[in-house]
Write a protein that holds these residues in place. Structure first.
Motif, PDB file in Angstrom:
ATOM      1  N   GLN A  10       4.167   5.775  -5.577  1.00  0.00           N
ATOM      2  CA  GLN A  10       4.135   5.818  -7.037  1.00  0.00           C
ATOM      3  C   GLN A  10       3.077   6.798  -7.520  1.00  0.00           C
ATOM      4  O   GLN A  10       3.283   7.516  -8.495  1.00  0.00           O
ATOM      5  CB  GLN A  10       3.877   4.418  -7.611  1.00  0.00           C
ATOM      6  CG  GLN A  10       5.063   3.481  -7.500  1.00  0.00           C
ATOM      7  CD  GLN A  10       4.731   2.073  -7.989  1.00  0.00           C
ATOM      8  OE1 GLN A  10       3.572   1.742  -8.228  1.00  0.00           O
ATOM      9  NE2 GLN A  10       5.773   1.241  -8.125  1.00  0.00           N
ATOM     10  N   LYS A  11       1.941   6.836  -6.847  1.00  0.00           N
ATOM     11  CA  LYS A  11       0.853   7.746  -7.214  1.00  0.00           C
ATOM     12  C   LYS A  11       1.305   9.203  -7.035  1.00  0.00           C
ATOM     13  O   LYS A  11       1.019  10.052  -7.888  1.00  0.00           O
ATOM     14  CB  LYS A  11      -0.372   7.439  -6.359  1.00  0.00           C
ATOM     15  CG  LYS A  11      -1.610   8.152  -6.800  1.00  0.00           C
ATOM     16  CD  LYS A  11      -2.795   7.678  -5.979  1.00  0.00           C
ATOM     17  CE  LYS A  11      -4.061   8.338  -6.447  1.00  0.00           C
ATOM     18  NZ  LYS A  11      -5.224   7.937  -5.663  1.00  0.00           N
ATOM     19  N   GLN A  12       2.013   9.496  -5.943  1.00  0.00           N
ATOM     20  CA  GLN A  12       2.495  10.849  -5.703  1.00  0.00           C
ATOM     21  C   GLN A  12       3.518  11.255  -6.753  1.00  0.00           C
ATOM     22  O   GLN A  12       3.550  12.401  -7.206  1.00  0.00           O
ATOM     23  CB  GLN A  12       3.124  10.961  -4.310  1.00  0.00           C
ATOM     24  CG  GLN A  12       2.107  11.001  -3.183  1.00  0.00           C
ATOM     25  CD  GLN A  12       2.780  11.082  -1.818  1.00  0.00           C
ATOM     26  OE1 GLN A  12       3.986  10.887  -1.709  1.00  0.00           O
ATOM     27  NE2 GLN A  12       1.983  11.343  -0.800  1.00  0.00           N
ATOM     28  N   ARG A  13       4.356  10.345  -7.154  1.00  0.00           N
ATOM     29  CA  ARG A  13       5.366  10.656  -8.169  1.00  0.00           C
ATOM     30  C   ARG A  13       4.716  11.009  -9.498  1.00  0.00           C
ATOM     31  O   ARG A  13       5.191  11.873 -10.229  1.00  0.00           O
ATOM     32  CB  ARG A  13       6.310   9.474  -8.360  1.00  0.00           C
ATOM     33  CG  ARG A  13       7.290   9.311  -7.236  1.00  0.00           C
ATOM     34  CD  ARG A  13       8.287   8.209  -7.530  1.00  0.00           C
ATOM     35  NE  ARG A  13       8.955   7.822  -6.300  1.00  0.00           N
ATOM     36  CZ  ARG A  13       9.283   6.600  -5.981  1.00  0.00           C
ATOM     37  NH1 ARG A  13       9.033   5.602  -6.823  1.00  0.00           N
ATOM     38  NH2 ARG A  13       9.880   6.337  -4.851  1.00  0.00           N
ATOM     39  N   LYS A  14       3.616  10.318  -9.843  1.00  0.00           N
ATOM     40  CA  LYS A  14       2.923  10.587 -11.100  1.00  0.00           C
ATOM     41  C   LYS A  14       2.249  11.948 -11.068  1.00  0.00           C
ATOM     42  O   LYS A  14       2.165  12.631 -12.080  1.00  0.00           O
ATOM     43  CB  LYS A  14       1.891   9.501 -11.391  1.00  0.00           C
ATOM     44  CG  LYS A  14       2.509   8.192 -11.793  1.00  0.00           C
ATOM     45  CD  LYS A  14       1.448   7.157 -12.079  1.00  0.00           C
ATOM     46  CE  LYS A  14       2.059   5.801 -12.414  1.00  0.00           C
ATOM     47  NZ  LYS A  14       1.043   4.783 -12.656  1.00  0.00           N
ATOM     48  N   GLN A  15       1.741  12.363  -9.893  1.00  0.00           N
ATOM     49  CA  GLN A  15       1.046  13.643  -9.784  1.00  0.00           C
ATOM     50  C   GLN A  15       2.014  14.822  -9.871  1.00  0.00           C
ATOM     51  O   GLN A  15       1.670  15.869 -10.399  1.00  0.00           O
ATOM     52  CB  GLN A  15       0.265  13.715  -8.466  1.00  0.00           C
ATOM     53  CG  GLN A  15      -0.953  12.819  -8.448  1.00  0.00           C
ATOM     54  CD  GLN A  15      -1.660  12.860  -7.098  1.00  0.00           C
ATOM     55  OE1 GLN A  15      -1.168  13.427  -6.147  1.00  0.00           O
ATOM     56  NE2 GLN A  15      -2.823  12.223  -7.039  1.00  0.00           N
ATOM     57  N   GLN A  16       3.223  14.671  -9.384  1.00  0.00           N
ATOM     58  CA  GLN A  16       4.190  15.761  -9.443  1.00  0.00           C
ATOM     59  C   GLN A  16       4.930  15.690 -10.769  1.00  0.00           C
ATOM     60  O   GLN A  16       5.369  14.631 -11.186  1.00  0.00           O
ATOM     61  CB  GLN A  16       5.212  15.643  -8.311  1.00  0.00           C
ATOM     62  CG  GLN A  16       4.636  15.964  -6.960  1.00  0.00           C
ATOM     63  CD  GLN A  16       5.706  15.907  -5.887  1.00  0.00           C
ATOM     64  OE1 GLN A  16       6.826  15.501  -6.147  1.00  0.00           O
ATOM     65  NE2 GLN A  16       5.330  16.293  -4.691  1.00  0.00           N
ATOM     66  N   PRO A  17       5.106  16.873 -11.421  1.00  0.00           N
ATOM     67  CA  PRO A  17       5.830  16.864 -12.685  1.00  0.00           C
ATOM     68  C   PRO A  17       7.323  16.662 -12.450  1.00  0.00           C
ATOM     69  O   PRO A  17       8.068  17.606 -12.236  1.00  0.00           O
ATOM     70  CB  PRO A  17       5.535  18.228 -13.303  1.00  0.00           C
ATOM     71  CG  PRO A  17       5.108  19.098 -12.166  1.00  0.00           C
ATOM     72  CD  PRO A  17       4.554  18.180 -11.122  1.00  0.00           C
ATOM     73  N   LYS A  18       7.715  15.417 -12.441  1.00  0.00           N
ATOM     74  CA  LYS A  18       9.103  14.988 -12.331  1.00  0.00           C
ATOM     75  C   LYS A  18       9.796  15.507 -11.068  1.00  0.00           C
ATOM     76  O   LYS A  18      10.993  15.659 -11.039  1.00  0.00           O
ATOM     77  CB  LYS A  18       9.895  15.400 -13.557  1.00  0.00           C
ATOM     78  CG  LYS A  18       9.381  14.743 -14.814  1.00  0.00           C
ATOM     79  CD  LYS A  18      10.227  15.090 -15.985  1.00  0.00           C
ATOM     80  CE  LYS A  18       9.665  14.448 -17.251  1.00  0.00           C
ATOM     81  NZ  LYS A  18      10.449  14.790 -18.405  1.00  0.00           N
ATOM     82  N   LYS A  52       0.840  -1.207   0.000  1.00  0.00           N
ATOM     83  CA  LYS A  52       0.000   0.000   0.000  1.00  0.00           C
ATOM     84  C   LYS A  52       0.878   1.261   0.000  1.00  0.00           C
ATOM     85  O   LYS A  52       0.621   2.204  -0.750  1.00  0.00           O
ATOM     86  CB  LYS A  52      -0.917  -0.013   1.223  1.00  0.00           C
ATOM     87  CG  LYS A  52      -1.898   1.125   1.267  1.00  0.00           C
ATOM     88  CD  LYS A  52      -2.830   0.984   2.453  1.00  0.00           C
ATOM     89  CE  LYS A  52      -3.798   2.139   2.494  1.00  0.00           C
ATOM     90  NZ  LYS A  52      -4.696   2.084   3.645  1.00  0.00           N
ATOM     91  N   GLU A  53       1.909   1.261   0.793  1.00  0.00           N
ATOM     92  CA  GLU A  53       2.803   2.415   0.869  1.00  0.00           C
ATOM     93  C   GLU A  53       3.536   2.626  -0.445  1.00  0.00           C
ATOM     94  O   GLU A  53       3.691   3.756  -0.922  1.00  0.00           O
ATOM     95  CB  GLU A  53       3.822   2.210   1.999  1.00  0.00           C
ATOM     96  CG  GLU A  53       4.714   3.420   2.251  1.00  0.00           C
ATOM     97  CD  GLU A  53       5.651   3.216   3.412  1.00  0.00           C
ATOM     98  OE1 GLU A  53       6.690   3.888   3.414  1.00  0.00           O
ATOM     99  OE2 GLU A  53       5.359   2.389   4.298  1.00  0.00           O
TER     100      GLU A  53
END
Length: 181
Positions: free
Chosen positions: A30-38, A24-25
């Motif tokens: 991974q979800k947070q990385r996708k939301q932030q532009p690189k 889950k963590e």
């Protein structure tokens, strides 16, 4: 090849609950990385905060150094004044005549000889107060002390031009010795 997680479960070093929490963590990261532009925004914000913190610390350090420098300067001036007074003070041991003056709206009294009283009145000598002690010093030294700290010099009369006027109508009259003001 089984994953590290599967191997830990088989060995009994981890349980199903810990495995689910780890998955889950990992998904949240991974979800947070996708939301932030690189990741540039969080890095820039961190750098900006670090730069701002360094600038604030440097400003505090400069202010502290300035205060220390002022304190050192003040101590040096006080040491100079103390040295000038101690090396140039006049002896008052044989003084019988009271010389009165005002300091901090109080009348103070020094016992000095007649010549010293006359020199104080003419501005040739001055009274200084250092650490609660009053001393008589020459006028030139008092002027040097006044340049450094005016509050130390208590009495310093301005010199007047000599009283030897040719047109003085009382020049021929002598002042009696027993006349005290």
């Amino acid at each position: 090849m089984p994953s590290l997680q599967d191997q830990l479960l088989k060995q009994g070093l981890a349980d199903e609950k810990q495995a689910k929490a780890a998955k889950k963590e990992k998904k949240q990261q991974q979800k947070q990385r996708k939301q932030q532009p690189k990741g540039t925004q969080s890095v820039n914000e961190t750098r900006e905060r670090a730069r701002q913190a360094r600038e604030e610390q440097a400003e505090r350090d400069r202010e502290l150094n300035r205060q220390r420098e002022e304190e050192a300067q003040r101590r040096a001036v006080q040491a100079q004044i103390r040295q000038l007074v101690e090396t140039n003070r006049l002896s008052r041991k044989e003084g019988e005549t009271a010389y009165q003056f005002v300091h901090n709206s109080k009348i103070k009294k020094l016992y000095v000889d007649e010549q010293t009283v006359d020199a104080l009145a003419r501005g040739q000598l001055a009274v200084v107060c250092l650490d609660g002690t009053y001393d008589v010093i020459p006028e030139g030294i008092a002027r040097k002390i006044q340049e450094r700290d005016e509050s130390v010099v208590v009495v310093l009369h301005e010199r007047k031009k000599e009283d030897d006027d040719e047109d003085d109508p009382y020049a021929g009259f002598e002042i009696p010795d027993d006349l005290m003001w």
